[in-house]
Design a protein around this motif. Sequence first.
Motif, short mmCIF file in Angstrom:
data_model
loop_
_atom_site.label_atom_id
_atom_site.label_comp_id
_atom_site.label_asym_id
_atom_site.label_seq_id
_atom_site.Cartn_x
_atom_site.Cartn_y
_atom_site.Cartn_z
N ASN A 191 24.81 3.69 -29.47
CA ASN A 191 25.69 3.80 -30.63
C ASN A 191 26.79 2.74 -30.53
N ARG A 192 26.83 1.82 -31.49
CA ARG A 192 27.79 0.73 -31.44
C ARG A 192 29.11 1.07 -32.09
N ASN A 193 29.26 2.30 -32.53
CA ASN A 193 30.53 2.73 -33.11
C ASN A 193 31.53 3.16 -32.05
N CYS A 194 31.08 3.27 -30.80
CA CYS A 194 32.00 3.73 -29.76
C CYS A 194 31.93 2.80 -28.55
N ILE A 195 32.98 2.89 -27.73
CA ILE A 195 33.07 2.15 -26.47
C ILE A 195 32.71 3.11 -25.35
N TYR A 196 31.80 2.68 -24.46
CA TYR A 196 31.41 3.50 -23.31
C TYR A 196 32.31 3.09 -22.15
N ALA A 197 33.29 3.96 -21.86
CA ALA A 197 34.36 3.61 -20.93
C ALA A 197 34.27 4.43 -19.65
N PRO A 198 34.54 3.81 -18.49
CA PRO A 198 34.59 4.55 -17.23
C PRO A 198 35.87 5.35 -17.11
N TYR A 199 35.89 6.30 -16.20
CA TYR A 199 37.12 7.05 -15.92
C TYR A 199 38.05 6.19 -15.08
N GLY A 200 39.33 6.57 -15.07
CA GLY A 200 40.33 5.75 -14.37
C GLY A 200 40.62 4.47 -15.13
N LEU A 201 40.51 4.51 -16.44
CA LEU A 201 40.62 3.31 -17.27
C LEU A 201 41.99 2.67 -17.14
N ALA A 202 41.98 1.37 -16.81
CA ALA A 202 43.22 0.61 -16.70
C ALA A 202 43.46 -0.27 -17.92
N SER A 203 42.41 -0.60 -18.66
CA SER A 203 42.56 -1.43 -19.87
C SER A 203 43.31 -0.64 -20.93
N ARG A 204 44.35 -1.26 -21.50
CA ARG A 204 45.18 -0.60 -22.49
C ARG A 204 44.71 -0.94 -23.90
N PRO A 205 45.13 -0.15 -24.89
CA PRO A 205 44.67 -0.38 -26.27
C PRO A 205 44.89 -1.79 -26.76
N GLU A 206 46.08 -2.35 -26.45
CA GLU A 206 46.37 -3.70 -26.95
C GLU A 206 45.53 -4.77 -26.29
N GLU A 207 44.85 -4.44 -25.20
CA GLU A 207 44.01 -5.41 -24.50
C GLU A 207 42.56 -5.41 -25.01
N LEU A 208 42.22 -4.45 -25.83
CA LEU A 208 40.85 -4.33 -26.34
C LEU A 208 40.85 -4.57 -27.84
N SER A 209 40.74 -5.81 -28.23
CA SER A 209 40.74 -6.14 -29.65
C SER A 209 39.48 -5.58 -30.32
N GLY A 210 39.65 -5.17 -31.57
CA GLY A 210 38.53 -4.63 -32.32
C GLY A 210 38.20 -3.19 -31.99
N THR A 211 39.09 -2.50 -31.27
CA THR A 211 38.84 -1.10 -30.91
C THR A 211 40.08 -0.26 -31.21
N ALA A 212 39.91 1.04 -31.17
CA ALA A 212 41.01 1.97 -31.38
C ALA A 212 40.86 3.14 -30.43
N PHE A 213 41.93 3.46 -29.72
CA PHE A 213 41.97 4.65 -28.88
C PHE A 213 42.29 5.84 -29.78
N VAL A 214 41.32 6.71 -29.98
CA VAL A 214 41.50 7.85 -30.88
C VAL A 214 42.12 9.00 -30.09
N HIS A 215 43.43 9.05 -30.17
CA HIS A 215 44.20 10.06 -29.45
C HIS A 215 43.78 10.11 -27.97
N ASP A 216 43.41 11.30 -27.48
CA ASP A 216 43.01 11.43 -26.07
C ASP A 216 41.51 11.63 -25.94
N ALA A 217 40.74 11.40 -27.02
CA ALA A 217 39.35 11.84 -27.04
C ALA A 217 38.34 10.75 -26.73
N TYR A 218 38.46 9.58 -27.33
CA TYR A 218 37.45 8.54 -27.15
C TYR A 218 37.99 7.23 -27.71
N ILE A 219 37.21 6.17 -27.53
CA ILE A 219 37.56 4.85 -28.06
C ILE A 219 36.48 4.47 -29.06
#
Length: 761
Positions: free
Chosen positions: A368-396
Motif C-alpha cells: 500500500n503506497r498510501n502509508c509509510i512502513y516505519a520501524p519502532y524507535g523512530l528518530a526521523s521527525r515530520p519535517e524531515e520526511l517531505s511528502g508525508t504526514a504524521f497522523v497524530h499518534d497512529a501512523y504516517i
Amino acid sequence: MKDGNQAGILLSQPAWKEPMHGNLSALLADTLLVLLGLFGVAQCTVSAFSIPVKPIFLSICIALFAFLFLAIFSLKRWRMPILLILSAAYCVTAYLLRTYFLQGFVISTNQVLSTISDNSRFDLPQFRVNLPVGEYTNACSVFLAFVLFFLACYVCWAVRRHSFWLALLGTAPFLLVPLGFTITPAWPSVLMLLGFWATLLLSRLCANSSFGRTAAAGRVALLVLPAVALCLIAMSILMPQDTYTRPASIESLRQELEGGIYRSSLFSQQNGALGRVSLDSAGNRQYTGQTVLRVHNPSKTPLYLHAFSGSVYTGVSWESLPDSTYAELENSLYFNPQNMAGQLLSFYSLPEEQSLLMEIQVENVAANRNCIYAPYGLASRPEELSGTAFVHDAYIRVTSPFGISDYTLQAWDIPHFPRAVNLNLISEPFYSAEAAYRSFANTYYTQLPQNLREKLQWYCTQVGIPDAETAGQEAVIYAIANLVRTSGEYTLSPGTTPEGRDFVDYFLFENQKGYCVHFASAAVALLRSQGIPARYAEGYAVTAMDYDEEGWADIPDQHAHAWAEVYTPGLGWQPLEVTPGVRLSTGELNQQAQDALSEDSSTPESEAESSSEPESSSPESSSALEDSSALGSDETTGAIPFDFRTLQHVLAGIGVAGGAVLLVVLRRIFLIKRRKKRFHSANVNQSAIAIYKYLTDLTSSGASIDPYSEELALKAKFSQHTLTEEEMNALLSDADRAAHETYRTLPAVRKLFFKYGKCLL
C-alpha cells in the motif's frame, strides 16, 4: 404539373418560418436557464463541501459571465475574436491573481477531500495552505470565479444550441459526485439543477420542431420553467428532506456496492485506505509469495515495519480516534508521539551508543503506497520526511496521490539498548509532555465495549491472570501474552465471524482458530480489560534470516502481520508479539504460514496478517527504560504538511501552457473562418484574388501553382468579367490540392508550424 414537357417554376409547399436570431423571448428563456444552471452548480458545490466563499461576489460573477457569454453566442460575427480576447484577458488575470488562484485551488481541494473522507472509508490527503486563515474566503471566491468563467462559457454554448445532453454532461458531475459519497448539497441547489435540466429537456422538444428556435420556442421555455419550479416545490413540501429516509432496499444496495469497492484488490493491495481495519470480513487467507517491500538495514536487525495502529475497538473493526480527541493533548506536546523513543534516546544516549541509530531504507514494490512502513524507535521527525504526514499518534501517511516508492528512515535499535534509562535525568519539557501523553493513553487506550470488558475481566480471573496493582504491569503483560499464544490454533482458514458477534469474543470463547489479526486483537482487548494501555497494530515483519550479505531483505506478501502494542513510559508504543510460532530474532515462522502459498483459501483482505509475523519485544525488553518523563509532539492538525511550492510551479506551468495552447487553437479557428469567408464573398473576383493570395502563401512551404489558376487570377484582377462557378471551383480545388500535398511532404515539426503557426490548413 401533369405535363412533364411543360416549362414552369416548381414551388415547394409554403411554410412559415421566423428569423433564427434576435428573438427576445428565446434570449430571455436562455438567460433564465443559464442563471438557473450556474447558480445551481455553484451552490451545490459550495454547500456540499463547505467551501468558504463570498456569496455576493460569486453571484455577481455568475450573472456577469452569463450575460457576457449569452451575448457573445448570440452574435453572427466577431464571435471568435471576442472569445480570443476574453481568453487572453483570463490568462493575464489568472497570472496577476495567481496567489489567490492557486491557494484557492488548494483550500477548495482540501475541503472536497476532507468531506469525502468524512463520508467514506477513504483516507484522502490534505495539502498545506500558504495563506492566513482570514484570506481563505477570498482565495476560494477567486478560484471558483475562474472555474465558473469556463463553466459559464460551456453552459451558454450548450443552452444556445438547446442541447440537453451537452448541458447535462457539464453540470451533472457537480451533483452526482457528492451524492455518490452520500453528501447531500443544499436542497435549493438541487432544485435549481433539476429545474434547469427539466426545462431544457422540455423546451428542446420545441427547438427540434418545425418552429425551430422561434418566438414560440422561447415562449414555451418561459412557460415550462415556472411549471417545473412549481412541481419541484410541491415535491419538497410532500417529501421534506429532514424526514426523508432511503428505502431499506436502496440502502442495502448502497452498502453492498460500498463494501465491494473497499474490499476490491484495488484498495486492499496497493492503494488501500488507511484509518480502519475491518474484522467482520477477516476470513481465510492465501498468498502469492510476491515481494511487496525491499528493506535495507546494514545492522541486519529484526524489524516490525508499522503501517497502522487501531485505537477504537467496535467489536467488528479497529478504528482511529476522532481528531477532536487530540485537540487538547497536542497543546501539551512539542513533538509527535511517534517520535517519543527517538526524542528520548537523542537526549540520553552516550557517544558510544550512537551506533544503535539505524538507517532503514524501504523500497515499496507492491504494498500500500498510501502509508509509510516505519520501524519502532523512530528518530526521523515530520519535517524531515517531505511528502508525508504524521497522523497524530497512529501512523504516517503519504500526501502525494501517487504514493512514495522509496524512502529512508532513522530509528533506534531499542531491544539492544544496553542500559536502563533514569527518567530523572531527562529534561523537564520531555517529562511533562510524556506525562500528558501517558494520561491520554490511560484514558483512550483502555476503552472497550462494556459487556466485553466485564466478560474478559471474569475470564482473566478464572485463568489466574495476576492483578496489575499487586504484581505489576510487566507480570500482567507477560501472563496475557502467554495466555493468548495458547488460547487458540493458528490457521489461515478460520472462517469469518458470524454476523452480529463480537470478533474477540467469538475467537476466544468459541472458534479458537485464527491468525495474527485474531491473536493481536484478543491480546489488546485482554490488556485493556486489566487497565493496561494497548493498541492493535499491523504492517510487515522482517526477520533476522531475511537479510542478504549486503543487508537487503526481500519481504513477500506473507510477511504481512498484526501484533499488539503496549505503552511504555518514555519509549512510547512498543510491539508485543502474541501470535504462536513467531520468533523474529531466529527467523522462526509458523509452518502453516509457510505452507499458506499452497492452500486453497479465499482472497486475502487488505488488513495485515501472515504467519511470517515477527517476534516483538517482550515485556522485559519493552521495559528497558524506567518511567520516563516527557513526551512531545509536533502540531499535527488535520492538514498534511505538504510543501505546495513545487505544486505551485507545476500548476502555474500547466496553466500557462494550457492558455498558450488555447490561444493557438482559437487563433487558427479564427483565421480559417476568416479565410473561408473571403473565399466565398459576394464579390466573386475578390474571392478569386483571395484564393490566389492563399496559393502564393503556400509556395513558401514548397507548393506549386497550376498555370490555369494564375490565368484565372489575372482574369479576376484585370478583367471586367466575373469568373464563372466552374472557374471558381477550379481555383478552390487547386488551393485544396496544393495545401494537402504540401502538408504531406513536410516533416513533423514543420507540419505543426504549417498548421498552427501559419494556419495554412
